[in-house]
Design a protein around this motif. Structure first.
Motif, mmCIF file in Angstrom:
data_model
loop_
_atom_site.group_PDB
_atom_site.id
_atom_site.type_symbol
_atom_site.label_atom_id
_atom_site.label_comp_id
_atom_site.label_asym_id
_atom_site.label_seq_id
_atom_site.Cartn_x
_atom_site.Cartn_y
_atom_site.Cartn_z
ATOM 1 N N LEU A 269 -48.529 -57.101 -1.837
ATOM 2 C CA LEU A 269 -46.846 -57.187 -1.874
ATOM 3 C C LEU A 269 -46.429 -57.451 -2.956
ATOM 4 O O LEU A 269 -47.005 -58.074 -3.985
ATOM 5 N N ASN A 270 -45.172 -57.141 -3.142
ATOM 6 C CA ASN A 270 -44.313 -57.387 -4.486
ATOM 7 C C ASN A 270 -44.875 -56.528 -5.497
ATOM 8 O O ASN A 270 -45.035 -56.867 -6.737
ATOM 9 N N ARG A 271 -45.757 -55.302 -5.269
ATOM 10 C CA ARG A 271 -46.182 -54.395 -6.317
ATOM 11 C C ARG A 271 -45.758 -53.008 -6.272
ATOM 12 O O ARG A 271 -45.336 -52.798 -4.924
ATOM 13 N N GLU A 272 -45.550 -52.147 -7.039
ATOM 14 C CA GLU A 272 -45.457 -50.839 -6.958
ATOM 15 C C GLU A 272 -46.767 -50.300 -6.234
ATOM 16 O O GLU A 272 -47.932 -50.574 -6.807
ATOM 17 N N VAL A 273 -46.466 -49.562 -5.405
ATOM 18 C CA VAL A 273 -47.527 -48.882 -4.622
ATOM 19 C C VAL A 273 -47.310 -47.314 -4.585
ATOM 20 O O VAL A 273 -46.223 -46.923 -4.421
ATOM 21 N N LYS A 274 -48.373 -46.710 -4.197
ATOM 22 C CA LYS A 274 -48.456 -45.303 -3.721
ATOM 23 C C LYS A 274 -49.121 -45.246 -2.384
ATOM 24 O O LYS A 274 -50.133 -45.781 -2.299
ATOM 25 N N VAL A 275 -48.264 -44.931 -1.225
ATOM 26 C CA VAL A 275 -49.148 -44.905 -0.035
ATOM 27 C C VAL A 275 -49.282 -43.430 0.285
ATOM 28 O O VAL A 275 -48.410 -42.510 0.452
ATOM 29 N N PHE A 277 -50.333 -40.848 3.236
ATOM 30 C CA PHE A 277 -50.608 -40.731 4.560
ATOM 31 C C PHE A 277 -50.262 -39.315 5.047
ATOM 32 O O PHE A 277 -49.404 -38.704 4.820
ATOM 33 N N LEU A 278 -51.483 -38.856 5.882
ATOM 34 C CA LEU A 278 -51.589 -37.444 6.242
ATOM 35 C C LEU A 278 -51.381 -36.538 5.008
ATOM 36 O O LEU A 278 -50.329 -35.630 5.045
ATOM 37 N N LYS A 279 -51.981 -36.718 4.045
ATOM 38 C CA LYS A 279 -51.924 -35.834 2.773
ATOM 39 C C LYS A 279 -50.442 -36.015 1.864
ATOM 40 O O LYS A 279 -50.336 -35.628 0.918
ATOM 41 N N GLU A 280 -49.464 -36.879 2.526
ATOM 42 C CA GLU A 280 -48.188 -36.928 1.744
ATOM 43 C C GLU A 280 -48.236 -38.292 1.027
ATOM 44 O O GLU A 280 -48.592 -39.267 1.632
ATOM 45 N N ALA A 281 -47.651 -38.245 -0.129
ATOM 46 C CA ALA A 281 -47.692 -39.585 -0.950
ATOM 47 C C ALA A 281 -46.298 -40.186 -1.069
ATOM 48 O O ALA A 281 -45.302 -39.444 -1.165
ATOM 49 N N TYR A 282 -46.126 -41.474 -1.096
ATOM 50 C CA TYR A 282 -44.805 -42.137 -0.900
ATOM 51 C C TYR A 282 -44.810 -43.121 -2.003
ATOM 52 O O TYR A 282 -45.905 -44.100 -1.807
ATOM 53 N N ARG A 283 -43.966 -43.393 -2.823
ATOM 54 C CA ARG A 283 -43.885 -44.341 -3.835
ATOM 55 C C ARG A 283 -42.909 -45.376 -3.643
ATOM 56 O O ARG A 283 -41.621 -45.123 -3.191
ATOM 57 N N GLY A 284 -43.134 -46.569 -4.121
ATOM 58 C CA GLY A 284 -42.053 -47.525 -3.828
ATOM 59 C C GLY A 284 -42.777 -48.810 -4.045
ATOM 60 O O GLY A 284 -43.884 -49.209 -4.364
ATOM 61 N N GLN A 285 -41.887 -49.791 -3.623
ATOM 62 C CA GLN A 285 -42.557 -51.529 -3.777
ATOM 63 C C GLN A 285 -42.969 -51.870 -2.439
ATOM 64 O O GLN A 285 -41.872 -51.817 -1.456
ATOM 65 N N ALA A 286 -43.914 -52.196 -2.399
ATOM 66 C CA ALA A 286 -44.421 -52.945 -1.065
ATOM 67 C C ALA A 286 -43.748 -54.368 -0.845
ATOM 68 O O ALA A 286 -43.996 -55.230 -1.633
ATOM 69 N N VAL A 287 -42.897 -54.372 0.103
ATOM 70 C CA VAL A 287 -42.104 -55.654 0.303
ATOM 71 C C VAL A 287 -42.660 -56.795 1.364
ATOM 72 O O VAL A 287 -42.246 -57.942 1.231
ATOM 73 N N ASP A 288 -43.267 -56.060 2.438
ATOM 74 C CA ASP A 288 -43.741 -57.110 3.424
ATOM 75 C C ASP A 288 -44.413 -56.450 4.335
ATOM 76 O O ASP A 288 -44.691 -55.139 4.342
ATOM 77 N N ILE A 289 -45.279 -57.082 5.235
ATOM 78 C CA ILE A 289 -45.786 -56.616 6.569
ATOM 79 C C ILE A 289 -44.930 -57.014 7.901
ATOM 80 O O ILE A 289 -44.627 -58.218 7.684
ATOM 81 N N ASP A 290 -44.901 -56.242 8.691
ATOM 82 C CA ASP A 290 -43.907 -56.563 9.700
ATOM 83 C C ASP A 290 -44.776 -57.266 10.908
ATOM 84 O O ASP A 290 -46.018 -57.705 10.819
ATOM 85 N N ALA A 291 -44.194 -57.558 11.939
ATOM 86 C CA ALA A 291 -44.959 -58.321 13.030
ATOM 87 C C ALA A 291 -46.079 -57.543 13.859
ATOM 88 O O ALA A 291 -47.030 -58.354 14.436
ATOM 89 N N ASP A 292 -46.071 -56.266 13.510
ATOM 90 C CA ASP A 292 -47.254 -55.593 14.038
ATOM 91 C C ASP A 292 -48.259 -55.324 12.768
ATOM 92 O O ASP A 292 -49.291 -54.579 12.998
ATOM 93 N N GLY A 293 -48.094 -55.962 11.708
ATOM 94 C CA GLY A 293 -49.043 -55.599 10.477
ATOM 95 C C GLY A 293 -48.857 -54.244 9.855
ATOM 96 O O GLY A 293 -49.464 -54.010 8.832
ATOM 97 N N ALA A 294 -47.740 -53.421 10.154
ATOM 98 C CA ALA A 294 -47.395 -52.457 9.309
ATOM 99 C C ALA A 294 -46.664 -52.834 7.883
ATOM 100 O O ALA A 294 -46.016 -53.889 7.737
ATOM 101 N N LEU A 295 -47.020 -51.828 7.019
ATOM 102 C CA LEU A 295 -46.679 -52.251 5.573
ATOM 103 C C LEU A 295 -45.211 -51.419 5.366
ATOM 104 O O LEU A 295 -44.918 -50.471 5.819
ATOM 105 N N LEU A 296 -44.264 -52.539 4.739
ATOM 106 C CA LEU A 296 -42.861 -51.987 4.420
ATOM 107 C C LEU A 296 -42.665 -51.596 2.948
ATOM 108 O O LEU A 296 -42.936 -52.680 2.380
ATOM 109 N N VAL A 297 -42.552 -50.578 2.678
ATOM 110 C CA VAL A 297 -42.357 -49.865 1.408
ATOM 111 C C VAL A 297 -41.016 -49.742 1.163
ATOM 112 O O VAL A 297 -40.462 -48.677 1.687
#
Ligand code: BTN
Length: 319
Positions: A269-275, A277-297
């Protein structure tokens, strides 16, 4: 073990036979079988027996001694070599194994990692799987994976003092390198989980040569980071205690408290990340995990994207 509880040294065969209500011959036979299992025992004709050293093997008796858990680890199945403890645990669960059954192996020949990867599992690690039957909906299963990571981090911190942290969803890192991976598998109906296997692999006393060069993310072991060997028995015991405590919190209070602890221990969290998923890359800042444990970028243009699965690379310096 009886000999362990005699710190002053020798304990006579007579004393052991009295305390355990077995014959002297039975004591002698038991001592021989302990020696065959790798326990170093000094036998003195007048003084009796003295325990000199215990083998570095995750024997259930060693783990259960002073464990202090209620239901987790009541049954511990220990193997010298298996293909995968998750596979064995699934088989036991199918055969009706009780919740809290623990499967441990010294070596895995076909350790399974996330996303179909192979998990290197030589001697010296902790490779274990927990059989669980959580009374939650299948969509809530990721909470248990996150809970497992919290339990591992707390246990590693407690036993080694190393500043372990969690990389989403469930890698445990020390000094930016992976020391533990978690693979959760389950069998479920539409609205209920039949059983869930939490597979945890910790690189405890692995040496640098144990890791293949082509690893996607840099890996290390607790021993390499600490500069000395770590007691695998102590680590497993602490892991089971922490897991049972957190599982109790999840059952009684829901995910919020686990989520807060995960956030506190997170290095994502609060870091620049590359996620990826299914061979696609998404860049941004990891800001939180939600009530289901999913990562919000959050991307540079402010868009928020939610990931239920994926592979995270930390982009500001560390892997
Ligand atoms: C990952 O890819 O990060 C997850 C690795 C999980 C490895 C553990 S070791 C014990 C259990 N048995 C397996 O075959 N896999 C898990």
């Amino acid at each position: 073990m009886f000999l362990r509880r005699q710190p002053e040294g020798f304990v006579s065969g007579e004393e052991i036979s009295r305390q355990l209500a077995v014959s002297r011959t039975a004591v002698w036979k038991h001592i021989q079988s302990l020696k065959a299992d790798g326990y170093q025992i000094n036998a003195h004709p007048h003084l009796g027996y003295q325990l000199l050293a215990v083998p570095d093997v995750l024997y259930p008796e060693e783990i259960r001694s002073d464990l202090g858990t209620g239901w987790l680890g009541t049954r511990i199945c220990h193997y010298e070599k298996v293909d995968s403890t998750n596979r064995v645990a699934r088989e036991l669960a199918e055969a009706g194994a009780a919740e809290g059954t623990v499967v441990i192996a010294e070596v895995q020949e076909n350790g399974k990692g996330r996303l179909g990867r192979y998990w290197v599992s030589p001697r010296g690690g902790v490779w274990l799987s927990l059989v669980l039957c959580p009374p939650v909906a299948p969509v809530e299963a990721p909470c248990i994976t996150l809970l497992s990571a919290v339990a591992v981090v707390k246990a590693v911190r407690q036993v080694t003092g190393l500043a372990a942290g969690i990389k989403w969803p469930n890698d445990v890192l020390v000094n930016g390198k992976k020391v533990c991976g978690i693979l959760t598998e389950m069998k479920s109906e539409l609205d209920a989980i039949n059983y869930l296997i939490a597979g945890i692999g910790v690189n405890v006393n692995l040496t640098a040569g144990d890791f293949p060069e082509e690893l996607q993310h840099p890996a290390t072991s607790l021993m390499l980071e600490l500069g000395r060997e770590v007691s695998r028995v102590n680590l497993v015991q602490e892991l089971l205690r922490q897991f049972e405590e957190l599982y109790g919190q999840l059952m009684q209070e829901g995910f919020t408290r686990i989520r807060n602890q995960w956030k506190e221990l997170s290095v994502t969290l609060n870091r620049e990340v590359k996620v990826t998923f299914l061979k696609e890359a998404y860049r941004g800042q990891a800001v939180d995990i939600d009530a289901d444990g999913a990562l919000l970028v959050q991307s540079a243009d402010g868009q928020l994207k939610r990931f239920c699965a994926g592979d995270v690379t930390l982009r500001d310096g560390l892997p």
